[in-house]
Design a protein around this motif. Structure first.
Motif, PDB file in Angstrom:
ATOM      1  N   THR A 175      45.346  82.655  46.461  1.00 55.60           N
ATOM      2  CA  THR A 175      45.895  82.897  45.123  1.00 55.60           C
ATOM      3  C   THR A 175      46.838  84.089  45.151  1.00 55.60           C
ATOM      4  O   THR A 175      46.882  84.867  46.111  1.00 55.60           O
ATOM      5  CB  THR A 175      44.776  83.158  44.104  1.00 55.60           C
ATOM      6  N   VAL A 226      41.699  78.097  49.401  1.00 57.42           N
ATOM      7  CA  VAL A 226      42.929  78.114  48.624  1.00 57.42           C
ATOM      8  C   VAL A 226      43.278  79.561  48.275  1.00 57.42           C
ATOM      9  O   VAL A 226      42.504  80.259  47.612  1.00 57.42           O
ATOM     10  CB  VAL A 226      42.779  77.281  47.336  1.00 57.42           C
ATOM     11  N   SER A 230      47.467  78.134  45.775  1.00 57.05           N
ATOM     12  CA  SER A 230      47.585  77.781  44.358  1.00 57.05           C
ATOM     13  C   SER A 230      48.725  78.554  43.702  1.00 57.05           C
ATOM     14  O   SER A 230      49.021  79.686  44.088  1.00 57.05           O
ATOM     15  CB  SER A 230      46.277  78.106  43.639  1.00 57.05           C
ATOM     16  N   GLU A 289      49.565  71.921  46.388  1.00 58.88           N
ATOM     17  CA  GLU A 289      48.592  72.935  46.798  1.00 58.88           C
ATOM     18  C   GLU A 289      48.228  72.805  48.268  1.00 58.88           C
ATOM     19  O   GLU A 289      48.008  73.805  48.952  1.00 58.88           O
ATOM     20  CB  GLU A 289      47.347  72.819  45.925  1.00 58.88           C
TER      21      GLU A 289
END
Length: 295
Positions: free
Chosen positions: A122, A120, A265, A224
């Motif tokens: 960021t 994920v 995210s 997400e």
């Protein structure tokens, strides 16, 4: 403030315009055609004629305004992504140069995809162009203007910005399914696509313009990561087609994107700017059926 908006008549720009107007801003919209100019004028937008490759026009538009949102991106040839990104960098250079030394805001559009595949991503990740893809090079260029007196920020969009009027990747997947008679996914379909609703993204562009400090990276992410087999599943059910694994080549050039696992995210964006997705997610939007009402 008076805001110069590239892509003002496009899918995303058309949603940004009313957000800006409701907030009390005046919009100067870039229009490359008579049809675009007429659409902008009807929406109460001041028209500035030009294109992404007319750099003098871009400089004039930026210089005449108190801030810039650059959301236009050339889609004239989906097969020449490198050339489209080159045009984007030229436009960013022109816009940034016009704002240099003014501390005026410049919001550029980037992408969440292709940072660390399978993990994920960021907002604080800052990949270079060799790992982050060609859009990362555009972001790097934009941030170079932070040291030249521009309040530049980057708003990263996921692969799917969905909503009424979407003409991006998801409609292409639907069209491929119709033409081939099956709704496919690559491998086991567990790879994930992040997504955001158009109206949620438009609100974040406004927040970036008004509040983002120089060097800020914002993620416009509602979902997400939606498994691509789930996307294919809704498409198949809506069209009455089988849902099955297919080779990447089934999708043509789009297979290179649809096979990526690039969850992202927006937790830091939500905490820093008070933004929260409010609209339906991608699968819910597909279930509503507006994507399937087209011929």
């Amino acid at each position: 403030m008076r805001v110069f908006l590239t892509g003002a008549s496009g899918f995303i720009g058309s949603a940004i315009v009313p957000e800006l107007v409701r907030a009390g801003h005046r919009v100067l919209g870039l229009a490359r055609s008579d049809a675009s100019a007429e659409k902008l004028a009807a929406a109460g937008v001041d028209v500035h004629r030009g294109t992404l490759t007319d750099l003098d026009s871009l400089r004039r538009g930026a210089a005449a305004c108190d801030g810039v949102i650059h959301c236009a991106f050339s889609h004239d040839d989906f097969n020449d992504y490198a050339r489209n990104c080159e045009k984007d960098r030229g436009a960013i250079e022109a816009l940034g140069s016009a704002l240099a030394g003014s501390e005026r805001p410049l919001v550029i559009t980037a992408a969440t995809a292709r940072f660390t595949p399978g993990r994920v991503s960021t907002e604080d990740e800052t990949p270079d162009a060799s790992t982050g893809g060609l859009r990362a090079a555009s972001e790097q260029l934009a941030f170079s203007f932070a040291s030249r007196g521009v309040r530049v920020s980057s708003l990263r969009l996921p692969p799917s910005v969905h909503g009424d009027g979407d003409y991006g990747f998801v409609p292409m997947l639907i069209d491929i399914a119709r033409k081939t008679g099956r709704s496919g996914y690559i491998g086991d379909g567990a790879n994930r696509w992040p997504a955001v609703h158009l109206l949620d993204a438009a609100r974040l562009f406004l927040l970036a313009l008004e509040k983002a400090p120089a060097g800020a990276r914002l993620h416009a992410v509602g979902d997400e990561g939606v498994p691509t087999r789930d996307i294919a599943g809704v498409i198949g059910r809506k069209l009455g087609l089988s849902v099955e694994p297919v080779p990447k080549e089934h999708f043509g050039w789009l297979g290179g994107f649809f096979g990526l696992d690039t969850p992202a995210s927006s937790a830091l964006t939500q905490a820093r700017f008070g933004w929260k997705p409010e609209q339906p997610g991608l699968l819910a939007d597909l279930e509503q059926g507006t994507y399937f009402a087209r011929a």
